[in-house]
Design an enzyme around this catalytic site. Structure first.
Site, PDB file in Angstrom:
ATOM      1  CD  GLU A 175       4.456 -22.283   1.280  1.00 21.54           C
ATOM      2  OE1 GLU A 175       3.603 -21.374   2.055  1.00 21.54           O
ATOM      3  OE2 GLU A 175       5.469 -22.382   1.112  1.00 21.54           O
TER       4      GLU A 175
ATOM      5  CD  GLU B 184       4.284 -17.125  -2.386  1.00 24.10           C
ATOM      6  OE1 GLU B 184       4.532 -17.047  -3.791  1.00 24.10           O
ATOM      7  OE2 GLU B 184       3.795 -18.040  -1.309  1.00 24.10           O
TER       8      GLU B 184
HETATM    9  N1  T1G Z   1      -3.471 -11.506   1.667  1.00 24.84           N
HETATM   10  C1  T1G Z   1      -4.164 -10.036   2.866  1.00 24.84           C
HETATM   11  N2  T1G Z   1      -5.377  -9.330   1.880  1.00 24.84           N
HETATM   12  C2  T1G Z   1      -4.987  -9.697   0.450  1.00 24.84           C
HETATM   13  C3  T1G Z   1      -4.776 -10.943   0.165  1.00 24.84           C
HETATM   14  C4  T1G Z   1      -3.596 -11.625   0.836  1.00 24.84           C
HETATM   15  N3  T1G Z   1      -2.740 -12.409   0.417  1.00 24.84           N
HETATM   16  N4  T1G Z   1      -5.471 -11.442  -1.092  1.00 24.84           N
HETATM   17  C5  T1G Z   1      -5.696  -9.988  -1.465  1.00 24.84           C
HETATM   18  N5  T1G Z   1      -5.866  -9.301  -0.310  1.00 24.84           N
HETATM   19  C6  T1G Z   1      -7.598  -8.541  -0.250  1.00 24.84           C
HETATM   20  C7  T1G Z   1      -6.697  -7.075  -1.027  1.00 24.84           C
HETATM   21  O1  T1G Z   1      -6.038  -6.141  -0.624  1.00 24.84           O
HETATM   22  C8  T1G Z   1      -8.703  -6.876  -1.479  1.00 24.84           C
HETATM   23  O2  T1G Z   1      -8.357  -6.078  -0.507  1.00 24.84           O
HETATM   24  C9  T1G Z   1      -9.326  -8.028  -1.581  1.00 24.84           C
HETATM   25  O3  T1G Z   1      -8.644  -8.589  -0.822  1.00 24.84           O
HETATM   26  C10 T1G Z   1      -9.750  -8.183  -3.338  1.00 24.84           C
HETATM   27  O4  T1G Z   1      -7.865  -8.484  -3.722  1.00 24.84           O
HETATM   28  C11 T1G Z   1       2.768 -18.450   3.658  1.00 24.84           C
HETATM   29  C12 T1G Z   1       4.263 -16.333   2.515  1.00 24.84           C
HETATM   30  C13 T1G Z   1      -5.807 -13.917  -4.441  1.00 24.84           C
HETATM   31  C14 T1G Z   1      -5.802 -13.671  -7.193  1.00 24.84           C
HETATM   32  O5  T1G Z   1       0.232 -12.693  -3.464  1.00 24.84           O
HETATM   33  O6  T1G Z   1      -3.308 -12.021  -5.942  1.00 24.84           O
HETATM   34  O7  T1G Z   1       1.190 -17.078   0.855  1.00 24.84           O
HETATM   35  O8  T1G Z   1      -9.093  -3.131  -1.684  1.00 24.84           O
HETATM   36  O9  T1G Z   1      -8.876  -6.820  -5.406  1.00 24.84           O
HETATM   37  O10 T1G Z   1      -8.366  -9.292  -8.300  1.00 24.84           O
HETATM   38  O11 T1G Z   1       5.161 -18.700   1.729  1.00 24.84           O
HETATM   39  O12 T1G Z   1      -6.054 -10.871  -4.608  1.00 24.84           O
HETATM   40  O13 T1G Z   1     -10.895  -5.486  -0.705  1.00 24.84           O
HETATM   41  O14 T1G Z   1     -10.113  -4.083   0.834  1.00 24.84           O
HETATM   42  O15 T1G Z   1      -6.818  -8.753  -5.752  1.00 24.84           O
HETATM   43  O16 T1G Z   1     -10.392 -10.575  -7.085  1.00 24.84           O
HETATM   44  C15 T1G Z   1       0.708 -14.438  -1.597  1.00 24.84           C
HETATM   45  C16 T1G Z   1      -1.916 -11.785  -3.271  1.00 24.84           C
HETATM   46  C17 T1G Z   1       1.274 -14.079  -0.054  1.00 24.84           C
HETATM   47  C18 T1G Z   1      -1.417 -13.117  -3.531  1.00 24.84           C
HETATM   48  C19 T1G Z   1      -7.692 -12.201  -5.873  1.00 24.84           C
HETATM   49  N6  T1G Z   1      -0.702 -14.319  -2.239  1.00 24.84           N
HETATM   50  N7  T1G Z   1      -3.703 -11.871  -3.978  1.00 24.84           N
HETATM   51  O17 T1G Z   1      -7.865 -11.038  -7.024  1.00 24.84           O
HETATM   52  O18 T1G Z   1      -9.012  -9.474  -6.377  1.00 24.84           O
HETATM   53  S1  T1G Z   1       2.550 -14.134   0.660  1.00 24.84           S
HETATM   54  C20 T1G Z   1      -0.479 -13.879  -3.051  1.00 24.84           C
HETATM   55  C21 T1G Z   1      -3.939 -12.162  -5.088  1.00 24.84           C
HETATM   56  C22 T1G Z   1       2.317 -16.441   0.902  1.00 24.84           C
HETATM   57  C23 T1G Z   1       3.007 -18.491   2.378  1.00 24.84           C
HETATM   58  C24 T1G Z   1       3.522 -16.679   1.657  1.00 24.84           C
HETATM   59  C25 T1G Z   1      -5.610 -11.522  -5.676  1.00 24.84           C
HETATM   60  C26 T1G Z   1      -6.317 -12.674  -6.392  1.00 24.84           C
HETATM   61  P1  T1G Z   1      -9.680  -4.899  -0.429  1.00 24.84           P
HETATM   62  P2  T1G Z   1      -8.049  -8.673  -5.056  1.00 24.84           P
HETATM   63  P3  T1G Z   1      -8.749 -10.430  -6.845  1.00 24.84           P
END
Ligand code: T1G
Length: 655
Positions: free
Chosen positions: A110, A130
């Site tokens: 976004e 999402e």
């Molecule tokens: N928020 C907080 N922590 C996150 C996070 C996030 N979005 N994404 C990952 N982490 C933490 C995860 O818990 C782990 O923590 C560490 O980062 C490594 O993650 C406003 C409302 C980006 C592809 O759904 O898909 O945006 O275990 O093992 O394999 O409209 O993380 O180390 O303590 O997965 O390298 C939308 C979610 C949110 C993406 C990286 N975004 N993340 O993969 O690492 S809602 C997502 C992923 C939103 C808007 C809306 C993957 C990654 P710890 P990991 P990775």
């Protein structure tokens, strides 16, 4: 090049008139309140400083921006809110270019859409995941994406949560170019080349035209795949709204919808699953233990499980030596594996070159001596203790001392198998779920003598196989089958108490299971549990309640779908209530003098949930499971428990 700092996570450097703003919020550059405040301050600065003629936005590390900070969802929102930061970027008077250096997901995409141009590194991944968290984009994604790629393509991406590569993003029109050189240099040059007058603001674009058929098809496909989940349906509604509502109205409706979904039970459950999956592969005290190097995997037995495990290993890039008892069986095993790869090619999961590459790394032979090359050997032979023990003793004399031996047993005691070998510290269990090349769940069974680096190696291997590893201690049935046995036992108690199999199945399917327990038992076959009950009969606690109905069904040759009759009858394969079974149930109740009670669907769900949770609590107290969320993951990924309820332990806590 002077360095500026706007918050803990936002810094910038002025290069040739372009302010390069870097987001550095490990581990994924999530849009925390500090990131949002820093971005607002950076654009405030860029606006005021005449030396700044344009802005480039990029991420430090392997992510551009991994999305909103999911950890903040349960807390009171802190200004500046993301939609406000995004609107400011879009309206900015000077050109803003996004240099997408890695994952640009959710809020990250976004932010990129609000920039005036987007350059991606070849490795960048883009998408709106999402809906997998039970929500929709809440900062303009449903309104801006269709303005770039059209309604139909935007519905497909947002309602499915699909992640696209940089190349596909370019083809769709999400990014303006893929930089095969120095991304930042290209982005700076790009920012300098845009005049303030020529800035293209995504939100102000009109929707590219698309045929009604394409839009209707995208919407119906999305709703069919959603299987009744709210978020995908809301995503379809919001993207379609973009075609008719002015931007501000669409953004307001999107925000209202996002907040409603974010605060829903389903979203809380899916967030729990998200963090549970990332906690699962972590074991106290293993952080500093280096896994062994695995390049070649031996797999003994290329039947149903062995061939699936082989394909999983080939998909993970390993060399595989499959072992069979003789040349003919080896030939059959190789054909079975090639057949699975053909199916993967037909489904588009693998291309022809990928199939050839996998087969080039496969050997299937009757010559066990070749296992001297294996770094780990996984056995997937007949689930019999003597067979597996004898095999491991033979392997002791063939494989190297540092080769790991893993048993794929579902029910046998791997400690007994390990005790029969020369080096028990190199033995552990790897319980794959069938079909092993499709199911993500892998129970990693930590035996009494398993060495820490052997366990660490198995966890690293699981991740590279694309599996979801959950560590289990040694107990009959490990975590999943222990819980499933408790679930089955309670379901049969309820039938004896007065509920019918069909009422119980209907209640669990309404709760979110794809199939109720009795339909599952019929599909799996009743004879397996029957054989185990007969084996255990001599040692069964006579004071423990025992339901004979399932035994009666088996004694009557009713083993389930495969015999056309089980708990149900299956005329032309259609599951139907069988009066014969109803009569058998009534007779069993009468023998015990039970006056049948009636149960509501909620009572049925509550009682079965409690049975699973009680068994889960026992597994935690016995140290078999390390954390409650691991139990949730096993039941969701191995036994059909609805992810939208978060798993039995989470669901019970919320009821
Ligand atoms: N928020 C907080 N922590 C996150 C996070 C996030 N979005 N994404 C990952 N982490 C933490 C995860 O818990 C782990 O923590 C560490 O980062 C490594 O993650 C406003 C409302 C980006 C592809 O759904 O898909 O945006 O275990 O093992 O394999 O409209 O993380 O180390 O303590 O997965 O390298 C939308 C979610 C949110 C993406 C990286 N975004 N993340 O993969 O690492 S809602 C997502 C992923 C939103 C808007 C809306 C993957 C990654 P710890 P990991 P990775």
């Amino acid at each position: 090049m002077s360095a500026l700092r706007f918050s803990d996570t936002i810094s910038a450097a002025l290069t040739d008139g372009i302010l390069v703003v870097t987001i550095d919020n490990a581990p994924v550059n999530a849009l925390s309140s500090d990131v949002r405040a820093g971005l607002a301050a950076a654009f405030e600065y860029a606006e005021k400083d005449d030396a700044v003629v344009g802005v480039v936005l990029t991420g430090a590390g392997s992510s551009f921006i991994g999305g909103a900070d999911i950890k903040e969802f349960g807390k009171p929102p802190v200004e500046p809110h993301l939609p406000d930061v995004i609107s400011r970027i879009e309206a900015f008077a000077k050109p803003v270019v996004a240099a997408i250096n890695g994952a640009g997901l959710g809020g990250g995409l976004e932010v990129a859409l609000a920039c005036h141009r987007r350059l991606a590194a070849p490795s960048a991944k883009l998408g709106f995941p999402e809906v997998k968290l039970g929500i929709v984009p809440g900062a303009g994604g449903t309104q801006r994406l269709p303005r770039l790629i059209g309604i139909a393509a935007a519905i497909d991406m947002i309602a499915s949560g699909r992640i696209v590569s940089a190349a596909e993003a370019l083809k769709l029109g999400i990014v303006d170019s893929v930089s095969n050189n120095i991304l930042l240099a290209d982005a700076i040059a790009d920012a300098k080349s845009i005049s303030a007058a020529a800035v293209r603001r995504t939100g102000y674009l009109s929707i590219p035209s698309g045929t009604v058929e394409a839009i209707e098809k995208a919407a119906s496909d999305a709703l069919r795949k959603a299987r009744g989940q709210r978020a995908p349906a809301e995503a379809v509604r919001l993207v379609r709204l973009a075609a008719t509502a002015p931007l501000l109205e669409g953004l307001a409706e999107e925000r209202r919808t996002f907040i409603t979904l974010r605060d829903s039970e389903e979203a809380a459950a899916l967030r729990h699953v998200f963090f549970a999956e990332r906690a699962a592969g972590k074991v106290e005290g293993l952080e500093a233990v280096a896994p062994r190097k695995i390049e070649t995997i031996g797999i003994v037995g290329t039947g149903l499980m062995g061939s699936g495990i082989t394909v999983s290993a080939l998909n993970g890039g390993y060399r595989v030596i499959g072992i069979e008892q003789n040349a003919e069986a080896a030939e059959k095993g190789r054909d079975r594996i090639a057949g699975l790869l053909d199916k993967a090619v037909q489904s588009g999961r693998v291309d022809a070159a990928g199939r050839e590459d996998r087969l080039s790394r496969l050997t299937v032979t009757a010559d066990m001596q070749q296992l001297v090359q294996a770094d780990i050997v996984i056995e997937a032979v007949f689930d019999d203790l003597a067979v597996k023990t004898e095999l491991f003793q033979r392997l002791d004399g063939i494989v190297r001392a540092d080769t790991i031996l893993a048993t794929n047993t579902s029910y046998l005691d791997p400690d007994v198998i390990a005790a029969a070998t020369k080096l028990p510290e190199r033995v552990l269990g790897l319980h794959f779920f069938s079909p092993a090349h499709i199911m993500r769940l892998l129970e990693v069974v930590n035996c009494k003598k398993t060495a820490p680096d052997v366990l660490a190696t198995a966890l690293a291997l699981a991740k590279r196989l694309g599996k979801l590893p959950v560590v289990s201690g040694v107990t009959e049935g490990f975590i999943g089958n222990r819980i499933f046995s408790a679930y089955r036992r309670e379901a049969e108690y309820m039938v004896e108490d007065g509920a019918s199999p069909q009422e119980i199945d209907a209640a669990l399917e309404a709760y979110g299971f794809p199939m109720g327990p009795f339909a599952v038992f019929d599909m799996a076959g009743l004879e397996i549990a029957w054989a185990r009950r007969k084996r255990q009969a001599a040692t069964r606690d006579p004071s423990e309640r025992y339901v004979v109905i399932a035994d009666r069904l088996c004694e009557a040759g009713r083993f389930g779908q495969k015999t056309g009759r089980g708990w149900y009858a299956y005329p032309e394969g259609n599951r139907t209530v069988d009066p014969e079974v109803t009569a058998m149930i009534e007779a069993a109740r009468a023998e015990k003098g039970i006056v049948p009670k009636s149960f509501t669907a909620d009572e049925i769900v509550s009682r079965l949930l409690k049975a699973m949770v009680d068994e889960g609590d026992t597994l935690l107290s016995e140290g078999i499971a390390a954390r409650a969320s691991d139990i949730d993951l096993v039941m969701i990924n191995g036994y059909g428990f609805p992810a939208s309820k978060g798993g039995p332990m989470f669901a019970a806590g919320r009821r």
